[in-house]
Design a protein around this motif. Sequence first.
Motif, PDB file in Angstrom:
ATOM      1  N   LYS A 140       0.819  -1.214   0.000  1.00 39.13           N
ATOM      2  CA  LYS A 140       0.000   0.000   0.000  1.00 39.13           C
ATOM      3  C   LYS A 140       0.851   1.261   0.000  1.00 39.13           C
ATOM      4  N   GLN A 141       2.146   1.117   0.264  1.00 42.13           N
ATOM      5  CA  GLN A 141       3.070   2.248   0.306  1.00 42.13           C
ATOM      6  C   GLN A 141       2.565   3.347   1.238  1.00 42.13           C
ATOM      7  N   VAL A 142       2.158   2.940   2.440  1.00 44.70           N
ATOM      8  CA  VAL A 142       1.692   3.889   3.449  1.00 44.70           C
ATOM      9  C   VAL A 142       2.828   4.203   4.412  1.00 44.70           C
ATOM     10  N   SER A 143       2.617   5.209   5.250  1.00 44.57           N
ATOM     11  CA  SER A 143       3.657   5.627   6.190  1.00 44.57           C
ATOM     12  C   SER A 143       3.938   4.573   7.235  1.00 44.57           C
ATOM     13  N   ASN A 144       2.850   3.975   7.759  1.00 45.00           N
ATOM     14  CA  ASN A 144       3.044   2.998   8.823  1.00 45.00           C
ATOM     15  C   ASN A 144       1.812   2.120   8.987  1.00 45.00           C
ATOM     16  N   VAL A 145       2.023   1.003   9.682  1.00 48.31           N
ATOM     17  CA  VAL A 145       0.955   0.057   9.994  1.00 48.31           C
ATOM     18  C   VAL A 145       1.040  -0.269  11.478  1.00 48.31           C
ATOM     19  N   ILE A 146      -0.095  -0.280  12.149  1.00 49.34           N
ATOM     20  CA  ILE A 146      -0.165  -0.676  13.545  1.00 49.34           C
ATOM     21  C   ILE A 146      -1.128  -1.854  13.666  1.00 49.34           C
ATOM     22  N   THR A 147      -1.124  -2.512  14.812  1.00 49.06           N
ATOM     23  CA  THR A 147      -1.954  -3.701  14.972  1.00 49.06           C
ATOM     24  C   THR A 147      -2.956  -3.519  16.103  1.00 49.06           C
ATOM     25  N   GLY A 148      -4.110  -4.186  15.942  1.00 48.12           N
ATOM     26  CA  GLY A 148      -5.143  -4.107  16.956  1.00 48.12           C
ATOM     27  C   GLY A 148      -6.075  -5.296  16.863  1.00 48.12           C
ATOM     28  N   THR A 149      -7.025  -5.324  17.770  1.00 44.64           N
ATOM     29  CA  THR A 149      -8.009  -6.405  17.820  1.00 44.64           C
ATOM     30  C   THR A 149      -9.376  -5.789  18.095  1.00 44.64           C
ATOM     31  N   PRO A 150     -10.460  -6.424  17.626  1.00 38.69           N
ATOM     32  CA  PRO A 150     -11.792  -5.861  17.901  1.00 38.69           C
ATOM     33  C   PRO A 150     -12.006  -5.590  19.388  1.00 38.69           C
ATOM     34  N   ALA A 151     -12.472  -4.381  19.693  1.00 38.69           N
ATOM     35  CA  ALA A 151     -12.610  -3.956  21.084  1.00 38.69           C
ATOM     36  C   ALA A 151     -13.768  -4.670  21.773  1.00 38.69           C
ATOM     37  N   ARG A 152     -13.573  -5.002  23.037  1.00 40.19           N
ATOM     38  CA  ARG A 152     -14.644  -5.602  23.825  1.00 40.19           C
ATOM     39  C   ARG A 152     -15.688  -4.557  24.235  1.00 40.19           C
ATOM     40  N   ARG A 153     -15.267  -3.340  24.391  1.00 40.53           N
ATOM     41  CA  ARG A 153     -16.170  -2.255  24.754  1.00 40.53           C
ATOM     42  C   ARG A 153     -16.174  -1.209  23.649  1.00 40.53           C
ATOM     43  N   SER A 154     -17.339  -0.648  23.396  1.00 37.87           N
ATOM     44  CA  SER A 154     -17.471   0.367  22.347  1.00 37.87           C
ATOM     45  C   SER A 154     -17.688   1.735  22.973  1.00 37.87           C
ATOM     46  N   PRO A 155     -16.942   2.752  22.539  1.00 38.64           N
ATOM     47  CA  PRO A 155     -17.162   4.099  23.073  1.00 38.64           C
ATOM     48  C   PRO A 155     -18.521   4.659  22.678  1.00 38.64           C
ATOM     49  N   TYR A 156     -19.169   4.034  21.669  1.00 39.74           N
ATOM     50  CA  TYR A 156     -20.481   4.480  21.213  1.00 39.74           C
ATOM     51  C   TYR A 156     -21.633   3.769  21.931  1.00 39.74           C
ATOM     52  N   PHE A 157     -21.291   2.689  22.692  1.00 38.96           N
ATOM     53  CA  PHE A 157     -22.360   1.866  23.250  1.00 38.96           C
ATOM     54  C   PHE A 157     -22.192   1.554  24.740  1.00 38.96           C
ATOM     55  N   ASN A 158     -21.031   1.012  25.135  1.00 44.34           N
ATOM     56  CA  ASN A 158     -20.899   0.588  26.535  1.00 44.34           C
ATOM     57  C   ASN A 158     -19.553   0.921  27.161  1.00 44.34           C
ATOM     58  N   LEU A 159     -18.847   1.913  26.628  1.00 39.62           N
ATOM     59  CA  LEU A 159     -17.661   2.468  27.270  1.00 39.62           C
ATOM     60  C   LEU A 159     -18.033   3.850  27.789  1.00 39.62           C
ATOM     61  N   VAL A 160     -17.874   4.064  29.102  1.00 39.29           N
ATOM     62  CA  VAL A 160     -18.375   5.298  29.702  1.00 39.29           C
ATOM     63  C   VAL A 160     -17.269   6.080  30.393  1.00 39.29           C
ATOM     64  N   GLU A 161     -17.558   7.328  30.652  1.00 38.21           N
ATOM     65  CA  GLU A 161     -16.686   8.218  31.408  1.00 38.21           C
ATOM     66  C   GLU A 161     -17.508   8.882  32.509  1.00 38.21           C
ATOM     67  N   VAL A 162     -16.832   9.347  33.546  1.00 37.86           N
ATOM     68  CA  VAL A 162     -17.482  10.081  34.623  1.00 37.86           C
ATOM     69  C   VAL A 162     -16.979  11.524  34.577  1.00 37.86           C
ATOM     70  N   ASN A 163     -17.868  12.475  34.419  1.00 35.84           N
ATOM     71  CA  ASN A 163     -17.438  13.870  34.295  1.00 35.84           C
ATOM     72  C   ASN A 163     -17.111  14.483  35.653  1.00 35.84           C
ATOM     73  N   HIS A 164     -16.770  15.759  35.667  1.00 26.26           N
ATOM     74  CA  HIS A 164     -16.308  16.409  36.894  1.00 26.26           C
ATOM     75  C   HIS A 164     -17.405  16.513  37.952  1.00 26.26           C
ATOM     76  N   GLU A 165     -18.657  16.324  37.548  1.00 26.87           N
ATOM     77  CA  GLU A 165     -19.768  16.356  38.485  1.00 26.87           C
ATOM     78  C   GLU A 165     -20.153  14.958  38.968  1.00 26.87           C
ATOM     79  N   GLY A 166     -19.394  13.948  38.512  1.00 27.07           N
ATOM     80  CA  GLY A 166     -19.681  12.579  38.906  1.00 27.07           C
ATOM     81  C   GLY A 166     -20.771  11.918  38.090  1.00 27.07           C
TER      82      GLY A 166
END
Length: 239
Positions: free
Chosen positions: A128-154
């Motif tokens: 592909k003559q690209v700059s670089n390639v990295i490796t990964g695996t399908p995520a167990r948690r999705s940031p769009y569905f079941n990965l959450v954060e807690v904001n400054h108000e809890g």
Amino acid sequence: MKRLCTICARSGSKGVMNKNLRQLAGKPLLAYSILQAKISKLFQTIAVSSDSAEILNIANAWGADYLIQRPPHLATDHAPKIPVIQHVLHTVETSFQQHFDVIVDLDVTSPLRYASDIKDVVSLLETKQVSNVITGTPARRSPYFNLVEVNHEGIVQLSKPLPKPVFCRQDAPKSYDLNASIYAWQREALLKHPTIFNQDTRLYIMPEERSIDIDSELDFQFVEFLMDKRREKRNEDLL
């Protein structure tokens, strides 16, 4: 096409004591990356960088071509890895008086990769003559569905909400965990843009069973279990 394999193995570890030296299914953890690089038959040089004489001795015993004593400022807990890889490249090129076209870094703590994974990553980079390639695996948690954060108000909220909510993971955009296994660069990209995220970066997807990055004692036990299962198959590519 000249290819350099870098293996960076710092002494000490917070999660698993001296993990790079630790025996895993009959071999030092470090040995797996060296042997996988050799089995792939892709590299003119396999270079190991470390601040530990013991690690470098083990690397030599298992067939590394070039040993590099890492400078102290590149061996701290907070030192980023890409400058270490650049240091290896500069050191080896100066010693051999030649340039390498492709640089592939194998992370010591991800020993479950196959030699064929390394071949496929390099093939993707070069075809592909690209700059670089990295490796990964399908995520167990999705940031769009079941990965959450807690904001400054809890208050709990999705990490990456969509304009239109999704109600099952399969409907969310695909997400991947970086598995810290294989990183491959074209030489100029590594030197001019020292990052793993470029405008043309590609992802090589690996299955979960080859994507465990050892960062805890439990990770080590999982990997040891999988390595023992591999040995039963007696396949060279599985080590």
